[in-house]
Design a protein around this motif. Structure first.
Motif, PDB file in Angstrom:
ATOM      1  N   ILE A  10      -0.470   0.442   8.778  1.00  0.00           N
ATOM      2  CA  ILE A  10      -0.142   0.127   7.387  1.00  0.00           C
ATOM      3  C   ILE A  10       0.453  -1.272   7.366  1.00  0.00           C
ATOM      4  CG2 ILE A  10       1.262   0.765   5.392  1.00  0.00           C
ATOM      5  CD1 ILE A  10       0.845   3.502   7.766  1.00  0.00           C
ATOM      6  N   ILE A  11      -0.166  -2.172   6.620  1.00  0.00           N
ATOM      7  CA  ILE A  11       0.281  -3.569   6.576  1.00  0.00           C
ATOM      8  C   ILE A  11       0.948  -3.815   5.219  1.00  0.00           C
ATOM      9  CG2 ILE A  11      -0.472  -5.981   6.605  1.00  0.00           C
ATOM     10  CD1 ILE A  11      -2.650  -5.134   8.563  1.00  0.00           C
ATOM     11  N   PRO A  12       2.259  -4.073   5.225  1.00  0.00           N
ATOM     12  CA  PRO A  12       2.975  -4.189   3.944  1.00  0.00           C
ATOM     13  C   PRO A  12       2.576  -5.453   3.181  1.00  0.00           C
ATOM     14  CG  PRO A  12       4.441  -4.790   5.747  1.00  0.00           C
ATOM     15  CD  PRO A  12       3.148  -4.325   6.384  1.00  0.00           C
TER      16      PRO A  12
ATOM     17  N   VAL B  13      -4.523   3.560  13.352  1.00  0.00           N
ATOM     18  CA  VAL B  13      -4.114   3.442  11.952  1.00  0.00           C
ATOM     19  C   VAL B  13      -2.949   2.473  11.844  1.00  0.00           C
ATOM     20  CG1 VAL B  13      -3.097   4.694  10.012  1.00  0.00           C
ATOM     21  CG2 VAL B  13      -4.848   5.786  11.425  1.00  0.00           C
TER      22      VAL B  13
ATOM     23  N   ALA C 165      -1.772   4.197   0.847  1.00  0.00           N
ATOM     24  CA  ALA C 165      -1.369   4.570   2.208  1.00  0.00           C
ATOM     25  C   ALA C 165      -1.129   6.068   2.366  1.00  0.00           C
ATOM     26  CB  ALA C 165      -0.122   3.780   2.619  1.00  0.00           C
TER      27      ALA C 165
ATOM     28  N   PRO D  81       0.808  -1.224   0.000  1.00  0.00           N
ATOM     29  CA  PRO D  81       0.000   0.000   0.000  1.00  0.00           C
ATOM     30  C   PRO D  81       0.839   1.271   0.000  1.00  0.00           C
ATOM     31  CG  PRO D  81       0.009  -0.999   2.194  1.00  0.00           C
ATOM     32  CD  PRO D  81       0.699  -1.967   1.268  1.00  0.00           C
ATOM     33  N   GLY D  82       2.146   1.135   0.279  1.00  0.00           N
ATOM     34  CA  GLY D  82       3.021   2.299   0.345  1.00  0.00           C
ATOM     35  C   GLY D  82       3.782   2.578  -0.934  1.00  0.00           C
TER      36      GLY D  82
END
Lengths: 241, 241
Positions: free
Chosen positions: A105-107, A103, A85, A79-80
């Motif tokens: 962020i799951i890679p 929040v 993200a 998502p990055g």
């Protein structure tokens, strides 16, 4: 914000799977939501939008989260990396929710390395990742980055090499790279890595335009040491063998 | 050649897990093999070697495969990003085994995106990945690439920013980047992303050297638009909000 990798369940991390299972609401781009169909149990709310609906999609995810729902905002790959993200963090900040909502962020396995794995090992040395989409980035800046990356003999990974509307960018990128890289520099094109319609092509910079590319393709161009090894591409790291 | 991601089982893809479960022999660097301990059932042969034993480790894996064993050659992160995939393909070719053995590269979540996820979304725009290790690469070339990457306003991801023996490279890299990037350019350091001893530091280029780094650290330096958003770093992609 959940990265689902290339698309197949075999490449989805347990951390991402758990987030999708626990979410009440799943938000994402239509094509990628379809790849998750087995996870979309009836009690979940699913919000899917078209390709250019990123801001709208993000705002809907935030609205559902503000209302108290656990929300998974899905990006394919990671998502990055040209995913959702950054936009989500910006909108959460704008709404004053960055400190009040939980929040994470799951890679995920990003397209560059998924495509590289299908080609062999082209990214074994320093590389750049450049998107050829000029929807959000001035084309001048993209050209400048291509020239500098080629001058530095980086391996170059191109995201978004073409779309229905954009077809000339890869040709221009090739011209720029040819100012620094030899025509016989190995290159690879992977379309739909690890998906049903996967195709893998090994070619070189000279013949790069003879192979069809689209939004679902990743193009990788080697450095001066990249070579073929059997059906694979390899960029040596410099070990003495 | 199996990429195991950052190290936690929650980030290991089912494809990688299956390969590890099916392999008779597991070969890898000591530290990463230890992270896989729960998978190392007694009937498996485990070959672990120290940090600089890459060629030896690869040759042992190939010898076991030639003898008819299914072998998993393990890299943390993605095996194709400064991992074992390239070296293994080169040695397999040298031994004439590239066409006779069944070879598969299984991607993993690479350190760049794992670290980025912990920092927020710093890789949302074009980025470069550069290793500061000059064991296998002339330092001149590393300096040249740093200068070109900074001139192109790329986000910069540094692998191997320092080791016990190498401590001056990051300082020199910072000087080079400061020729093109402002001192207040946001930067992040993630050590042991998604592992027990994880640490995450948000700083900027000016203060970069005040934070300890080692071989287990990834350093990310933003582009001219990267900024802080709450506790996160964000590189805007250019959407109008």
């Amino acid at each position: 914000m959940v990265g689902t990798g290339p698309g197949d369940a075999a490449d989805l991390s347990p951390r991402a799977l758990q987030a999708l299972q626990e979410a009440r609401v799943i938000v994402g781009y239509k094509t990628y939501i379809q790849l998750l169909a087995p996870l979309l149990t009836p009690e979940k709310e699913v919000i899917s939008t078209g390709m250019t609906g990123e801001v709208d999609r993000c705002r809907q995810a935030i609205d559902r989260a503000r209302a108290g729902n656990s929300v998974a905002l899905v990006s394919s790959g990671d998502p990055g990396v040209y995913g959702m993200a950054g936009l989500a963090l910006e909108l959460l900040e704008q709404e004053g929710l960055l400190e009040t909502l939980a929040v994470e962020i799951i890679p995920g396995i990003t397209s560059a390395t998924a495509a590289a794995a299908r080609l062999g090992a082209p990214l074994m040395h320093d590389f750049v990742v450049i998107s050829l989409s000029d929807l959000l980035t001035p084309w001048d800046l993209i050209e400048k980055r291509l020239a500098l990356a080629a001058a530095g003999d980086f391996v170059i990974v191109l995201y978004n090499p073409a779309s229905h509307k954009r077809t000339g960018q890869l040709a221009r990128a090739r011209e720029i790279m040819l100012q620094h890289k030899r025509p016989d520099t190995p290159a690879g094109i992977v379309r739909n890595a690890y998906r049903a319609e996967e195709s893998v092509t090994v070619t070189n910079l000279e013949h790069l335009l003879e192979c069809p590319v689209d939004m679902l393709s990743i193009v990788i161009i080697g450095n001066r040491e990249t070579r073929r090894a059997g059906r694979f591409l390899v960029t040596p790291r410099g070990y003495r063998l």
